[in-house]
Design a protein around this motif. Sequence first.
Motif, PDB file in Angstrom:
ATOM      1  N   ARG A  87      46.057 -58.681  -5.911  1.00 30.19           N
ATOM      2  CA  ARG A  87      46.344 -58.719  -7.340  1.00 30.19           C
ATOM      3  C   ARG A  87      45.566 -59.824  -8.044  1.00 30.19           C
ATOM      4  N   MET A  88      45.302 -60.923  -7.317  1.00 26.25           N
ATOM      5  CA  MET A  88      44.585 -62.034  -7.921  1.00 26.25           C
ATOM      6  C   MET A  88      43.070 -61.862  -7.862  1.00 26.25           C
ATOM      7  N   SER A  89      42.580 -61.216  -6.815  1.00 28.73           N
ATOM      8  CA  SER A  89      41.134 -61.158  -6.583  1.00 28.73           C
ATOM      9  C   SER A  89      40.496 -59.804  -6.886  1.00 28.73           C
ATOM     10  N   ALA A  90      41.312 -58.734  -6.886  1.00 28.82           N
ATOM     11  CA  ALA A  90      40.793 -57.365  -7.036  1.00 28.82           C
ATOM     12  C   ALA A  90      39.774 -57.043  -5.944  1.00 28.82           C
ATOM     13  N   ASP A  91      39.969 -57.625  -4.766  1.00 30.44           N
ATOM     14  CA  ASP A  91      39.073 -57.419  -3.632  1.00 30.44           C
ATOM     15  C   ASP A  91      39.528 -56.194  -2.845  1.00 30.44           C
ATOM     16  N   ARG A  92      38.788 -55.106  -2.976  1.00 32.11           N
ATOM     17  CA  ARG A  92      39.169 -53.854  -2.319  1.00 32.11           C
ATOM     18  C   ARG A  92      39.010 -53.915  -0.796  1.00 32.11           C
ATOM     19  N   ASN A  93      38.265 -54.896  -0.319  1.00 32.74           N
ATOM     20  CA  ASN A  93      38.066 -55.007   1.125  1.00 32.74           C
ATOM     21  C   ASN A  93      39.372 -55.274   1.857  1.00 32.74           C
ATOM     22  N   VAL A  94      40.345 -55.878   1.168  1.00 37.15           N
ATOM     23  CA  VAL A  94      41.599 -56.237   1.825  1.00 37.15           C
ATOM     24  C   VAL A  94      42.540 -55.036   1.967  1.00 37.15           C
ATOM     25  N   VAL A  95      42.262 -53.964   1.228  1.00 35.08           N
ATOM     26  CA  VAL A  95      43.128 -52.788   1.272  1.00 35.08           C
ATOM     27  C   VAL A  95      43.172 -52.194   2.677  1.00 35.08           C
ATOM     28  N   GLY A  96      42.033 -52.250   3.380  1.00 37.08           N
ATOM     29  CA  GLY A  96      41.995 -51.734   4.734  1.00 37.08           C
ATOM     30  C   GLY A  96      42.934 -52.492   5.666  1.00 37.08           C
ATOM     31  N   LYS A  97      42.944 -53.812   5.542  1.00 33.19           N
ATOM     32  CA  LYS A  97      43.836 -54.626   6.370  1.00 33.19           C
ATOM     33  C   LYS A  97      45.291 -54.358   6.022  1.00 33.19           C
ATOM     34  N   ILE A  98      45.589 -54.209   4.732  1.00 27.07           N
ATOM     35  CA  ILE A  98      46.954 -53.888   4.321  1.00 27.07           C
ATOM     36  C   ILE A  98      47.388 -52.544   4.906  1.00 27.07           C
ATOM     37  N   GLY A  99      46.488 -51.554   4.842  1.00 26.21           N
ATOM     38  CA  GLY A  99      46.796 -50.243   5.391  1.00 26.21           C
ATOM     39  C   GLY A  99      47.010 -50.293   6.896  1.00 26.21           C
ATOM     40  N   GLU A 100      46.202 -51.103   7.567  1.00 26.15           N
ATOM     41  CA  GLU A 100      46.324 -51.248   9.025  1.00 26.15           C
ATOM     42  C   GLU A 100      47.681 -51.839   9.407  1.00 26.15           C
ATOM     43  N   LEU A 101      48.092 -52.888   8.700  1.00 25.18           N
ATOM     44  CA  LEU A 101      49.374 -53.531   8.994  1.00 25.18           C
ATOM     45  C   LEU A 101      50.552 -52.609   8.671  1.00 25.18           C
ATOM     46  N   SER A 102      50.467 -51.950   7.522  1.00 22.75           N
ATOM     47  CA  SER A 102      51.582 -51.093   7.107  1.00 22.75           C
ATOM     48  C   SER A 102      51.724 -49.875   8.025  1.00 22.75           C
ATOM     49  N   GLU A 103      50.601 -49.297   8.447  1.00 18.43           N
ATOM     50  CA  GLU A 103      50.657 -48.142   9.353  1.00 18.43           C
ATOM     51  C   GLU A 103      51.165 -48.548  10.737  1.00 18.43           C
ATOM     52  N   ALA A 104      50.746 -49.721  11.195  1.00 21.80           N
ATOM     53  CA  ALA A 104      51.174 -50.182  12.519  1.00 21.80           C
ATOM     54  C   ALA A 104      52.677 -50.395  12.586  1.00 21.80           C
ATOM     55  N   ASN A 105      53.267 -50.710  11.430  1.00 22.56           N
ATOM     56  CA  ASN A 105      54.711 -50.982  11.403  1.00 22.56           C
ATOM     57  C   ASN A 105      55.494 -49.889  10.682  1.00 22.56           C
ATOM     58  N   ASP A 106      54.808 -48.736  10.428  1.00 19.02           N
ATOM     59  CA  ASP A 106      55.447 -47.565   9.819  1.00 19.02           C
ATOM     60  C   ASP A 106      56.118 -47.912   8.494  1.00 19.02           C
ATOM     61  N   LEU A 107      55.336 -48.547   7.604  1.00 15.71           N
ATOM     62  CA  LEU A 107      55.861 -48.995   6.314  1.00 15.71           C
ATOM     63  C   LEU A 107      55.264 -48.174   5.185  1.00 15.71           C
ATOM     64  N   SER A 111      50.013 -47.971  -0.886  1.00 14.63           N
ATOM     65  CA  SER A 111      48.836 -47.230  -1.342  1.00 14.63           C
ATOM     66  C   SER A 111      48.341 -47.861  -2.648  1.00 14.63           C
ATOM     67  N   TYR A 112      47.027 -47.899  -2.802  1.00 12.01           N
ATOM     68  CA  TYR A 112      46.420 -48.516  -3.986  1.00 12.01           C
ATOM     69  C   TYR A 112      45.442 -47.522  -4.608  1.00 12.01           C
ATOM     70  N   ASP A 113      45.618 -47.274  -5.905  1.00 12.14           N
ATOM     71  CA  ASP A 113      44.739 -46.332  -6.594  1.00 12.14           C
ATOM     72  C   ASP A 113      43.899 -47.069  -7.625  1.00 12.14           C
ATOM     73  N   ASP A 114      43.172 -46.298  -8.436  1.00 14.29           N
ATOM     74  CA  ASP A 114      42.281 -46.899  -9.436  1.00 14.29           C
ATOM     75  C   ASP A 114      43.054 -47.676 -10.501  1.00 14.29           C
ATOM     76  N   THR A 115      44.267 -47.230 -10.799  1.00 14.93           N
ATOM     77  CA  THR A 115      45.082 -47.961 -11.777  1.00 14.93           C
ATOM     78  C   THR A 115      45.434 -49.350 -11.249  1.00 14.93           C
ATOM     79  N   ASP A 116      45.798 -49.427  -9.969  1.00 17.08           N
ATOM     80  CA  ASP A 116      46.094 -50.722  -9.358  1.00 17.08           C
ATOM     81  C   ASP A 116      44.863 -51.628  -9.405  1.00 17.08           C
ATOM     82  N   TYR A 117      43.703 -51.038  -9.141  1.00 15.62           N
ATOM     83  CA  TYR A 117      42.457 -51.819  -9.154  1.00 15.62           C
ATOM     84  C   TYR A 117      42.148 -52.325 -10.560  1.00 15.62           C
ATOM     85  N   PHE A 118      42.328 -51.461 -11.561  1.00 16.89           N
ATOM     86  CA  PHE A 118      42.085 -51.864 -12.948  1.00 16.89           C
ATOM     87  C   PHE A 118      43.003 -53.011 -13.361  1.00 16.89           C
TER      88      PHE A 118
END
Length: 238
Positions: A87-107, A111-118
Amino acid sequence: MIDRIKVRLFLGILFSCFFGSLMAQNTDLAEGDSLFLEQKYTEAYDKYRALFQNDQASAAMLLKMAFIQDGLGNYTEALYFLDKYYRMSADRNVVGKIGELSEANDLSGYSYDDTDYFLALLEKYQLHFTLLLSAIMIMLSVYIFQKSKDKEKPIAAGIIQLIVILCLFAVLNMKAPPKAIVVSNNTLLRSGPSAGAEPIDMLSKGHKVKVLKRDEVWTQILWDGREVYVRNGKLRLI
């Protein structure tokens, strides 16, 4: 003369406090970074957490806090800081790590879309947009004033100024909808804001949910398309 001295003294104290606070913040951050580089992660995290609690977090610091918590196996805290970082950096590279952690723990909820990025971009550059739009608004005001003195009606400039004012209002007030992370296992969702309300579901920690409203005891959230209630202590607002 005395009044001027008082004003100067007040301004001197104000600037001293501001720069003193800034220097202290930079010192604490430098100490935290030094400890991080020495791989003294627990000590570094304590320094970072103190800054974070005082609303003095930087994007890089949030990323390091997430790294530390991930290394300790605290995936809920890691996701919290990664989301704050995004939210502070708008760095899309971190979305992959977030997805990896959330999927590993079934959370769910990560999900992040273009509105979240904007909205993240808007938050990152809010000060820049505010200063630019304010400068344009002032220049238009001066232009309109000069034209009015010459008995002219700068209609186009007035329309542009209105658009700029609306854009400035949007920049200052447009924010991502409030969300929260479940911080306790076996968190019970209820149909109403009462301990006697019907149980709807039970969540494990780490899920991210949309917050609808909140009072002193209960938070209304959206879960699986339903409006349900959960005790405040079971959530951490993002």
